[in-house]
Design a protein around this motif. Structure first.
Motif, PDB file in Angstrom:
ATOM      1  N   UNK A  92       0.825  -1.203   0.000  1.00 37.81           N
ATOM      2  CA  UNK A  92       0.000   0.000   0.000  1.00 37.81           C
ATOM      3  C   UNK A  92       0.865   1.261   0.000  1.00 37.81           C
ATOM      4  N   UNK A  93       1.842   1.297   0.872  1.00 35.42           N
ATOM      5  CA  UNK A  93       2.731   2.457   0.911  1.00 35.42           C
ATOM      6  C   UNK A  93       3.582   2.515  -0.359  1.00 35.42           C
ATOM      7  N   UNK A  94       4.063   1.354  -0.790  1.00 34.25           N
ATOM      8  CA  UNK A  94       4.895   1.330  -1.989  1.00 34.25           C
ATOM      9  C   UNK A  94       4.181   1.872  -3.210  1.00 34.25           C
ATOM     10  N   UNK A  95       2.912   1.516  -3.361  1.00 36.99           N
ATOM     11  CA  UNK A  95       2.138   2.013  -4.505  1.00 36.99           C
ATOM     12  C   UNK A  95       1.918   3.512  -4.409  1.00 36.99           C
ATOM     13  N   UNK A  96       1.724   4.007  -3.197  1.00 38.51           N
ATOM     14  CA  UNK A  96       1.451   5.432  -3.033  1.00 38.51           C
ATOM     15  C   UNK A  96       2.721   6.286  -3.145  1.00 38.51           C
ATOM     16  N   UNK A  97       3.874   5.703  -2.894  1.00 39.36           N
ATOM     17  CA  UNK A  97       5.111   6.445  -3.129  1.00 39.36           C
ATOM     18  C   UNK A  97       5.545   6.350  -4.588  1.00 39.36           C
ATOM     19  N   UNK A  98       5.244   5.225  -5.226  1.00 44.09           N
ATOM     20  CA  UNK A  98       5.638   5.046  -6.629  1.00 44.09           C
ATOM     21  C   UNK A  98       4.732   5.824  -7.582  1.00 44.09           C
ATOM     22  N   UNK A  99       3.487   6.035  -7.196  1.00 50.74           N
ATOM     23  CA  UNK A  99       2.523   6.722  -8.065  1.00 50.74           C
ATOM     24  C   UNK A  99       1.763   7.774  -7.259  1.00 50.74           C
ATOM     25  N   UNK A 100       2.452   8.789  -6.743  1.00 48.91           N
ATOM     26  CA  UNK A 100       1.766   9.755  -5.879  1.00 48.91           C
ATOM     27  C   UNK A 100       0.722  10.591  -6.605  1.00 48.91           C
ATOM     28  N   UNK A 101       0.944  10.889  -7.890  1.00 47.96           N
ATOM     29  CA  UNK A 101      -0.052  11.709  -8.610  1.00 47.96           C
ATOM     30  C   UNK A 101      -1.344  10.927  -8.811  1.00 47.96           C
ATOM     31  N   UNK A 102      -1.212   9.686  -9.228  1.00 50.39           N
ATOM     32  CA  UNK A 102      -2.394   8.849  -9.414  1.00 50.39           C
ATOM     33  C   UNK A 102      -3.118   8.638  -8.085  1.00 50.39           C
TER      34      UNK A 102
END
Length: 210
Positions: A105-115
């Protein structure tokens, strides 16, 4: 004629199978909507950023709204799939399972912060039907956290007396990373993820291996 396209940052919701023009429009929508907001972004803004005509946008997508719906829908599809995969690989230990899904969850939000930012701030801009689809998928993601925390509490690994609330707290905190994380900031993505894994375990009352 459309303006020359700006250099668009890659978007996590673009698929390798997307037509090149559609891919450019999706990436342009992510970039312009993240910068200006959905309502502050015009169809012409998106087309110009993608280097295509406004008519081309309508050839691939019915509307600006349809682009937003696709961005949010794909983002959650990717998040749910990755979380399910992480759970399958995590084994049975409750702490390992929570670390795994927090990591995703954190990894996805750091990798794709704009989305992620669009998913959090522009859900209200969708039509009721499109919003219901996205909310249903968001609920699937939440329920995975609910089950992991509830299972850990039943087995005595987590001491929280309110596992449902604790799970919601963890998801909300992990999601909020997208609002402040910057790739050029003082903390790397891996360090942020590791910190949040430990914060999540503290939030559910994990006392460590016994």
């Amino acid at each position: 004629m459309p303006a020359a396209p700006t250099t668009l940052a890659p978007s996590a919701v673009v698929r390798a199978t997307d037509d090149p023009t559609a891919a450019a429009l999706i990436a342009a929508a992510v970039e312009t909507m993240a910068a200006k907001g959905y309502h502050g972004t015009s169809v012409r803004d998106i087309a110009s950023a993608a280097g295509v005509s406004v008519g081309s946008l309508y050839n691939y997508f019915g509307s600006k709204h349809d682009l937003l719906a696709l961005i949010l829908d794909r983002g959650l599809d990717d998040l749910v799939t990755a979380t399910e995969d992480a759970l399958l690989r995590a084994g049975t230990d409750p702490a390992d399972r929570l670390r795994a899904i927090v990591g995703v969850h954190v990894g996805r939000h750091t990798a794709a912060p704009r989305e992620s930012l669009l998913g959090n701030s522009e859900l209200r801009s969708l039509t009721p039907h499109a919003r219901a689809v996205v909310v249903t998928k968001r609920d699937v993601q939440q329920r995975m956290f609910d089950r992991v925390v509830a299972d850990g509490a039943r087995r005595g690994a987590f001491t929280t007396p309110t596992p449902v609330d604790a799970a919601r707290f963890v998801v909300s905190a992990c999601t909020a990373v997208a609002t402040w994380y910057r790739a050029d900031g003082p903390l790397g993505a891996d360090e942020v993820t590791a910190r949040y894994q430990e914060i999540a375990l503290a939030a559910v009352g994990y006392l460590g291996a016994r």
